[in-house]
Design a protein around this motif. Structure first.
Motif, PDB file in Angstrom:
ATOM      1  N   UNK A  97      -4.655  14.128 -11.391  1.00 33.59           N
ATOM      2  CA  UNK A  97      -3.386  13.620 -11.896  1.00 33.59           C
ATOM      3  C   UNK A  97      -2.251  13.789 -10.874  1.00 33.59           C
ATOM      4  N   UNK A  98      -2.601  13.871  -9.601  1.00 33.37           N
ATOM      5  CA  UNK A  98      -1.582  13.922  -8.564  1.00 33.37           C
ATOM      6  C   UNK A  98      -1.109  12.535  -8.186  1.00 33.37           C
ATOM      7  N   UNK A  99       0.093  12.461  -7.627  1.00 39.51           N
ATOM      8  CA  UNK A  99       0.694  11.180  -7.241  1.00 39.51           C
ATOM      9  C   UNK A  99       0.514  11.020  -5.730  1.00 39.51           C
ATOM     10  N   UNK A 100      -0.144   9.942  -5.343  1.00 42.57           N
ATOM     11  CA  UNK A 100      -0.377   9.655  -3.930  1.00 42.57           C
ATOM     12  C   UNK A 100      -0.125   8.175  -3.687  1.00 42.57           C
ATOM     13  N   UNK A 101       0.071   7.834  -2.412  1.00 36.73           N
ATOM     14  CA  UNK A 101       0.237   6.426  -2.070  1.00 36.73           C
ATOM     15  C   UNK A 101      -1.121   5.732  -2.012  1.00 36.73           C
ATOM     16  N   UNK A 102      -1.104   4.435  -2.239  1.00 38.86           N
ATOM     17  CA  UNK A 102      -2.345   3.679  -2.140  1.00 38.86           C
ATOM     18  C   UNK A 102      -2.933   3.778  -0.730  1.00 38.86           C
ATOM     19  N   UNK A 103      -2.040   3.878   0.257  1.00 43.44           N
ATOM     20  CA  UNK A 103      -2.498   3.967   1.631  1.00 43.44           C
ATOM     21  C   UNK A 103      -3.298   5.251   1.871  1.00 43.44           C
ATOM     22  N   UNK A 104      -2.942   6.320   1.163  1.00 47.35           N
ATOM     23  CA  UNK A 104      -3.595   7.614   1.352  1.00 47.35           C
ATOM     24  C   UNK A 104      -4.605   7.927   0.248  1.00 47.35           C
ATOM     25  N   UNK A 105      -4.913   6.933  -0.583  1.00 45.87           N
ATOM     26  CA  UNK A 105      -5.760   7.220  -1.731  1.00 45.87           C
ATOM     27  C   UNK A 105      -7.169   7.614  -1.291  1.00 45.87           C
ATOM     28  N   UNK A 106      -7.710   6.915  -0.295  1.00 45.12           N
ATOM     29  CA  UNK A 106      -9.072   7.228   0.140  1.00 45.12           C
ATOM     30  C   UNK A 106      -9.155   8.616   0.775  1.00 45.12           C
ATOM     31  N   UNK A 107      -8.188   8.941   1.621  1.00 49.27           N
ATOM     32  CA  UNK A 107      -8.190  10.275   2.219  1.00 49.27           C
ATOM     33  C   UNK A 107      -7.923  11.356   1.181  1.00 49.27           C
ATOM     34  N   UNK A 108      -7.185  11.020   0.111  1.00 47.31           N
ATOM     35  CA  UNK A 108      -6.933  12.005  -0.940  1.00 47.31           C
ATOM     36  C   UNK A 108      -8.221  12.373  -1.667  1.00 47.31           C
ATOM     37  N   UNK A 114       0.825  -1.210   0.000  1.00 47.01           N
ATOM     38  CA  UNK A 114       0.000   0.000   0.000  1.00 47.01           C
ATOM     39  C   UNK A 114       0.854   1.253   0.000  1.00 47.01           C
ATOM     40  N   UNK A 115       2.170   1.099  -0.049  1.00 47.04           N
ATOM     41  CA  UNK A 115       3.047   2.254  -0.055  1.00 47.04           C
ATOM     42  C   UNK A 115       3.471   2.657  -1.464  1.00 47.04           C
ATOM     43  N   UNK A 116       2.975   1.922  -2.453  1.00 47.10           N
ATOM     44  CA  UNK A 116       3.277   2.284  -3.838  1.00 47.10           C
ATOM     45  C   UNK A 116       2.513   3.544  -4.225  1.00 47.10           C
ATOM     46  N   UNK A 117       3.108   4.368  -5.041  1.00 51.40           N
ATOM     47  CA  UNK A 117       2.495   5.619  -5.472  1.00 51.40           C
ATOM     48  C   UNK A 117       1.702   5.387  -6.759  1.00 51.40           C
ATOM     49  N   UNK A 118       0.483   5.925  -6.793  1.00 48.58           N
ATOM     50  CA  UNK A 118      -0.383   5.818  -7.970  1.00 48.58           C
ATOM     51  C   UNK A 118      -0.856   7.219  -8.343  1.00 48.58           C
ATOM     52  N   UNK A 119      -1.372   7.338  -9.527  1.00 47.64           N
ATOM     53  CA  UNK A 119      -1.813   8.640 -10.022  1.00 47.64           C
ATOM     54  C   UNK A 119      -3.323   8.762  -9.851  1.00 47.64           C
ATOM     55  N   UNK A 120      -3.745   9.945  -9.340  1.00 49.14           N
ATOM     56  CA  UNK A 120      -5.169  10.217  -9.175  1.00 49.14           C
ATOM     57  C   UNK A 120      -5.795  10.446 -10.548  1.00 49.14           C
ATOM     58  N   UNK A 121      -6.949   9.834 -10.798  1.00 50.00           N
ATOM     59  CA  UNK A 121      -7.603   9.957 -12.096  1.00 50.00           C
ATOM     60  C   UNK A 121      -8.240  11.323 -12.316  1.00 50.00           C
ATOM     61  N   UNK A 122      -8.372  12.122 -11.251  1.00 47.77           N
ATOM     62  CA  UNK A 122      -9.062  13.405 -11.378  1.00 47.77           C
ATOM     63  C   UNK A 122      -8.093  14.590 -11.434  1.00 47.77           C
ATOM     64  N   UNK A 167      -9.901  15.251  -0.226  1.00 47.83           N
ATOM     65  CA  UNK A 167      -9.194  16.518  -0.354  1.00 47.83           C
ATOM     66  C   UNK A 167      -8.892  16.888  -1.801  1.00 47.83           C
ATOM     67  N   UNK A 168      -9.255  16.048  -2.714  1.00 49.67           N
ATOM     68  CA  UNK A 168      -8.926  16.301  -4.125  1.00 49.67           C
ATOM     69  C   UNK A 168      -9.670  17.544  -4.614  1.00 49.67           C
ATOM     70  N   UNK A 169      -8.983  18.542  -5.155  1.00 51.88           N
ATOM     71  CA  UNK A 169      -9.654  19.778  -5.612  1.00 51.88           C
ATOM     72  C   UNK A 169     -10.533  19.568  -6.838  1.00 51.88           C
ATOM     73  N   UNK A 170     -10.362  18.470  -7.554  1.00 52.20           N
ATOM     74  CA  UNK A 170     -11.163  18.229  -8.753  1.00 52.20           C
ATOM     75  C   UNK A 170     -12.462  17.489  -8.456  1.00 52.20           C
ATOM     76  N   UNK A 171     -12.637  17.065  -7.209  1.00 55.77           N
ATOM     77  CA  UNK A 171     -13.844  16.359  -6.844  1.00 55.77           C
ATOM     78  C   UNK A 171     -14.735  17.264  -6.010  1.00 55.77           C
ATOM     79  N   UNK A 172     -16.023  17.067  -6.146  1.00 61.87           N
ATOM     80  CA  UNK A 172     -17.007  17.859  -5.400  1.00 61.87           C
ATOM     81  C   UNK A 172     -17.936  16.920  -4.651  1.00 61.87           C
TER      82      UNK A 172
END
Length: 398
Positions: free
Chosen positions: A155-166, A145-153, A169-174
């Motif tokens: 395009x930021x790089x976050x860890x899988x562990x922090x994906x749900x919390x991201x 879960x420490x691998x970094x992935x790209x947010x689909x909205x 906070x994602x500015x592209x989501x409402x």
């Protein structure tokens, strides 16, 4: 190669004092200092039991027993009987990771091994080779879960562990506000919900008894004519006074418990025969006895207070006498010093006269070799060195 069991052991430490117990422990198993179940119990010479760390810290501050205040040293502390240690170690505790979801309960002496080896919510090292991250044991067998992935909205790089919390906070989501159902960007939503005008809130004086609640935008109208809001300062003052009185009553009750000896509780046999008419007389006797004991304590208190006042009066009288004696002694010393000063001045005057007379004698002796008495500055000087004008002086004897 799968990681060994030893490599998946948790390094999480367990604070035995912070554990929650399945049932309330007996008061006999609590440390008198920390008021928690005993940890490494030790016993003193006066037969009191403490935690080893608690009594050591107490003896560093004062070499007395914390219970009876008798003299105590480190040499007077020995390990408690093994039975006491077994009783406290067999107490059933809840897992320290219960807030994360672990519902395990076990004996206290097993909780450390449970967290270290079995608890699925304890933090262990990630199973992926080369990853130094920590993950819960129940997720250690899955993908890292420490691998970094790209947010689909965004395009930021976050860890899988922090994906749900991201996502929160994602500015592209409402997301929609749960009060007014309006859509806001996720970073702005928490600030809006704090002041949303459609949120239903209680009156500011609800803790004083006002039961009114409405939307935040409509609450100002209610606050303008709410009687509880108008009385809030007075009610707050009375609440503070009540709290103060409760603290004073608690302190007085503790003092009364120390003064009045505890009474034995009525037994079941006495409770079963409470219909007997003699019970009322016994209760009256107990009440009169308590009153007599209270009067006795009050009389002793009054006597002690009168003794203290008498001692204070005697001390003040002694202070006044001491001050007067000091003043009189000072005046006598001043008189003696004045007399000594006058005597010294008299001696100084006689010494000056003798020095002057000696000087005149020496001067007169030098002129007599030339023949007879001589005149010095218009005045005659006799052969014995004295001036003629000194014949009328009173001779001062040393």
């Amino acid at each position: 190669m799968p990681p060994s069991r030893s490599s998946r052991n948790s390094l999480q430490s367990v604070d035995l004092r912070a554990l929650d117990y399945l049932s309330s422990p007996s008061a006999n198993l609590l440390c008198p200092i920390c008021h928690s179940p005993l940890i490494t119990p030790v016993q003193t010479r006066c037969l009191h039991t403490f935690c080893s760390a608690c009594i050591s810290l107490s003896l560093e501050r004062s070499l007395t027993c914390p219970v009876d205040r008798k003299p105590l040293s480190h040499d007077d502390v020995t390990p408690a009987p093994i039975m006491i240690a077994n009783l406290v170690n067999d107490l059933v505790v809840l897992c320290p990771n219960r807030e994360k979801g672990c519902n395990t309960s076990c004996a206290r002496w097993l909780v450390e091994s449970h967290v270290r080896e079995d608890c699925g919510y304890a933090m262990v090292k990630c199973a992926k080779e080369g990853c130094d991250g920590m993950v819960e044991r129940r997720e250690s067998e899955g993908e890292c879960v420490h691998e970094e992935v790209e947010c689909n909205f965004c395009q930021g790089v976050v860890r899988k562990l922090d994906f749900e919390s991201h996502h929160n906070e994602c500015p592209k989501l409402s997301s929609d506000c749960r009060h007014c159902s309006e859509s806001f960007p996720n970073p702005e939503l928490p600030a809006h919900q704090l002041n949303c005008p459609a949120e239903v809130i209680d009156c500011a004086a609800s803790h004083f008894g006002c039961s009114y609640s409405s939307r935040r935008s409509e609450l100002d109208e209610h606050l303008s004519h709410c009687h509880f809001v108008a009385l809030t300062p007075i009610l707050q003052l009375h609440t503070e006074r009540i709290d103060t009185l409760e603290l004073e009553n608690k302190a007085i009750r503790q003092k009364l418990d120390l003064l009045v000896p505890p009474r034995p509780l009525p037994s079941q046999s006495s409770a079963a025969t409470s219909s007997d008419p003699t019970d009322s007389s016994a209760a009256r006797d107990m009440t009169s006895e308590m009153q007599d004991y209270t009067y006795h304590l009050y009389s002793e208190y009054e006597q002690l207070r009168s003794d203290v006042e008498r001692l204070n009066a005697q001390i003040r009288e002694l202070d006044v006498k001491q001050d007067m004696a000091r003043i009189n002694e000072g005046l006598r010393y001043n008189d003696e010093m004045t007399g000594v000063r006058a005597a010294i001045n008299g001696l100084r005057m006689q010494l000056h006269w003798l020095v002057a007379s000696r000087r005149d004698t020496v001067t007169g002796g030098g002129g007599a070799g030339a023949g007879g008495p001589r005149s010095v500055a218009g005045s005659s000087v006799s052969g014995d060195g004295r001036r003629m004008s000194d014949s009328a002086r009173q001779v001062v004897k040393l």
